[in-house]
Design a protein around this motif. Structure first.
Motif, PDB file in Angstrom:
ATOM      1  N   ARG A   1       0.793  -1.236   0.000  1.00 46.10           N
ATOM      2  CA  ARG A   1       0.000   0.000   0.000  1.00 46.10           C
ATOM      3  C   ARG A   1       0.820   1.278   0.000  1.00 46.10           C
ATOM      4  O   ARG A   1       0.376   2.275  -0.545  1.00 46.10           O
ATOM      5  CB  ARG A   1      -0.945   0.029   1.196  1.00 46.10           C
ATOM      6  N   ASP A   2       1.981   1.298   0.613  1.00 46.27           N
ATOM      7  CA  ASP A   2       2.717   2.553   0.765  1.00 46.27           C
ATOM      8  C   ASP A   2       3.799   2.766  -0.283  1.00 46.27           C
ATOM      9  O   ASP A   2       4.616   3.666  -0.156  1.00 46.27           O
ATOM     10  CB  ASP A   2       3.328   2.614   2.173  1.00 46.27           C
ATOM     11  N   LEU A   3       3.784   1.952  -1.324  1.00 45.43           N
ATOM     12  CA  LEU A   3       4.787   2.074  -2.381  1.00 45.43           C
ATOM     13  C   LEU A   3       4.257   2.947  -3.518  1.00 45.43           C
ATOM     14  O   LEU A   3       3.075   2.898  -3.853  1.00 45.43           O
ATOM     15  CB  LEU A   3       5.145   0.696  -2.929  1.00 45.43           C
ATOM     16  N   PRO A   4       5.127   3.723  -4.159  1.00 47.45           N
ATOM     17  CA  PRO A   4       4.690   4.525  -5.308  1.00 47.45           C
ATOM     18  C   PRO A   4       4.491   3.642  -6.532  1.00 47.45           C
ATOM     19  O   PRO A   4       5.161   2.628  -6.698  1.00 47.45           O
ATOM     20  CB  PRO A   4       5.852   5.502  -5.513  1.00 47.45           C
ATOM     21  N   ALA A   5       3.571   4.054  -7.388  1.00 45.03           N
ATOM     22  CA  ALA A   5       3.336   3.329  -8.640  1.00 45.03           C
ATOM     23  C   ALA A   5       4.574   3.463  -9.510  1.00 45.03           C
ATOM     24  O   ALA A   5       5.251   4.489  -9.464  1.00 45.03           O
ATOM     25  CB  ALA A   5       2.123   3.911  -9.343  1.00 45.03           C
ATOM     26  N   PRO A   6       4.920   2.468 -10.260  1.00 41.64           N
ATOM     27  CA  PRO A   6       4.293   1.167 -10.495  1.00 41.64           C
ATOM     28  C   PRO A   6       4.851   0.051  -9.606  1.00 41.64           C
ATOM     29  O   PRO A   6       4.693  -1.116  -9.902  1.00 41.64           O
ATOM     30  CB  PRO A   6       4.616   0.893 -11.956  1.00 41.64           C
ATOM     31  N   GLU A   7       5.520   0.421  -8.498  1.00 42.90           N
ATOM     32  CA  GLU A   7       6.187  -0.576  -7.676  1.00 42.90           C
ATOM     33  C   GLU A   7       5.262  -1.667  -7.121  1.00 42.90           C
ATOM     34  O   GLU A   7       5.643  -2.845  -7.110  1.00 42.90           O
ATOM     35  CB  GLU A   7       6.947   0.105  -6.535  1.00 42.90           C
ATOM     36  N   PRO A   8       4.028  -1.353  -6.681  1.00 42.54           N
ATOM     37  CA  PRO A   8       3.164  -2.440  -6.201  1.00 42.54           C
ATOM     38  C   PRO A   8       2.915  -3.504  -7.275  1.00 42.54           C
ATOM     39  O   PRO A   8       2.982  -4.705  -6.999  1.00 42.54           O
ATOM     40  CB  PRO A   8       1.869  -1.727  -5.802  1.00 42.54           C
ATOM     41  N   LEU A   9       2.657  -3.079  -8.495  1.00 42.86           N
ATOM     42  CA  LEU A   9       2.425  -4.021  -9.589  1.00 42.86           C
ATOM     43  C   LEU A   9       3.696  -4.836  -9.864  1.00 42.86           C
ATOM     44  O   LEU A   9       3.633  -6.062 -10.000  1.00 42.86           O
ATOM     45  CB  LEU A   9       1.989  -3.276 -10.846  1.00 42.86           C
ATOM     46  N   GLN A  10       4.826  -4.187  -9.928  1.00 43.19           N
ATOM     47  CA  GLN A  10       6.077  -4.883 -10.225  1.00 43.19           C
ATOM     48  C   GLN A  10       6.411  -5.912  -9.150  1.00 43.19           C
ATOM     49  O   GLN A  10       6.794  -7.039  -9.460  1.00 43.19           O
ATOM     50  CB  GLN A  10       7.212  -3.873 -10.361  1.00 43.19           C
ATOM     51  N   ARG A  11       6.262  -5.531  -7.895  1.00 43.07           N
ATOM     52  CA  ARG A  11       6.581  -6.472  -6.803  1.00 43.07           C
ATOM     53  C   ARG A  11       5.602  -7.635  -6.754  1.00 43.07           C
ATOM     54  O   ARG A  11       5.990  -8.778  -6.505  1.00 43.07           O
ATOM     55  CB  ARG A  11       6.596  -5.741  -5.466  1.00 43.07           C
ATOM     56  N   ALA A  12       4.319  -7.331  -6.981  1.00 42.71           N
ATOM     57  CA  ALA A  12       3.324  -8.401  -6.977  1.00 42.71           C
ATOM     58  C   ALA A  12       3.601  -9.392  -8.097  1.00 42.71           C
ATOM     59  O   ALA A  12       3.552 -10.604  -7.880  1.00 42.71           O
ATOM     60  CB  ALA A  12       1.918  -7.819  -7.102  1.00 42.71           C
ATOM     61  N   LEU A  13       3.911  -8.911  -9.291  1.00 38.65           N
ATOM     62  CA  LEU A  13       4.175  -9.810 -10.410  1.00 38.65           C
ATOM     63  C   LEU A  13       5.448 -10.623 -10.189  1.00 38.65           C
ATOM     64  O   LEU A  13       5.487 -11.809 -10.533  1.00 38.65           O
ATOM     65  CB  LEU A  13       4.244  -9.027 -11.723  1.00 38.65           C
ATOM     66  N   ALA A  14       6.472 -10.026  -9.615  1.00 44.35           N
ATOM     67  CA  ALA A  14       7.696 -10.771  -9.322  1.00 44.35           C
ATOM     68  C   ALA A  14       7.401 -11.894  -8.339  1.00 44.35           C
ATOM     69  O   ALA A  14       7.903 -13.018  -8.489  1.00 44.35           O
ATOM     70  CB  ALA A  14       8.769  -9.838  -8.776  1.00 44.35           C
TER      71      ALA A  14
ATOM     72  N   VAL B   1      -1.636 -10.297  -1.537  1.00 46.86           N
ATOM     73  CA  VAL B   1      -1.061  -8.956  -1.621  1.00 46.86           C
ATOM     74  C   VAL B   1      -2.110  -7.942  -1.188  1.00 46.86           C
ATOM     75  O   VAL B   1      -3.305  -8.099  -1.462  1.00 46.86           O
ATOM     76  CB  VAL B   1      -0.533  -8.631  -3.038  1.00 46.86           C
ATOM     77  N   LEU B   2      -1.651  -6.929  -0.484  1.00 44.69           N
ATOM     78  CA  LEU B   2      -2.509  -5.827  -0.060  1.00 44.69           C
ATOM     79  C   LEU B   2      -2.088  -4.616  -0.874  1.00 44.69           C
ATOM     80  O   LEU B   2      -0.938  -4.168  -0.797  1.00 44.69           O
ATOM     81  CB  LEU B   2      -2.346  -5.575   1.436  1.00 44.69           C
ATOM     82  N   THR B   3      -3.001  -4.124  -1.694  1.00 48.73           N
ATOM     83  CA  THR B   3      -2.706  -3.020  -2.602  1.00 48.73           C
ATOM     84  C   THR B   3      -3.505  -1.782  -2.192  1.00 48.73           C
ATOM     85  O   THR B   3      -4.507  -1.886  -1.498  1.00 48.73           O
ATOM     86  CB  THR B   3      -3.057  -3.408  -4.050  1.00 48.73           C
ATOM     87  N   PRO B   4      -3.075  -0.595  -2.633  1.00 50.32           N
ATOM     88  CA  PRO B   4      -3.763   0.623  -2.222  1.00 50.32           C
ATOM     89  C   PRO B   4      -5.175   0.760  -2.790  1.00 50.32           C
ATOM     90  O   PRO B   4      -6.003   1.459  -2.209  1.00 50.32           O
ATOM     91  CB  PRO B   4      -2.868   1.751  -2.723  1.00 50.32           C
ATOM     92  N   LEU B   5      -5.457   0.088  -3.881  1.00 48.22           N
ATOM     93  CA  LEU B   5      -6.792   0.129  -4.495  1.00 48.22           C
ATOM     94  C   LEU B   5      -6.976  -1.144  -5.309  1.00 48.22           C
ATOM     95  O   LEU B   5      -6.061  -1.951  -5.397  1.00 48.22           O
ATOM     96  CB  LEU B   5      -6.952   1.373  -5.386  1.00 48.22           C
TER      97      LEU B   5
END
Length: 72
Positions: free
Chosen positions: A7-20, A33-37
């Protein structure tokens, strides 16, 4: 099951980390995964990879996404 709070990461880092993390899952393994939206690009990428998922709003903010790599 592993859990990632993105949740506290800037875009696109949440997507990149989740996909990795999902790319490293073995058959039968799961990840939350818990995402900001509601992460529509992530959900589309999961479907393209043949992964199962479900999402649920989180009470304190964000969306939980449970991801499962099915057994072949």
């Amino acid at each position: 099951m592993n859990r990632l709070d993105l949740r506290d990461l800037p875009a696109p880092e949440p997507l990149q980390r989740a996909l990795a993390a999902v790319d490293a899952l073995q058959p039968g393994q799961a990840l939350e995964v818990l995402t900001p939206l509601l992460p529509l690009p992530l959900l589309e990428a999961l479907e393209a990879r043949g992964l199962h998922w479900r999402s649920q709003p989180c009470a304190d903010r964000g969306t939980w996404v449970a991801i499962l790599r099915p057994v072949a």
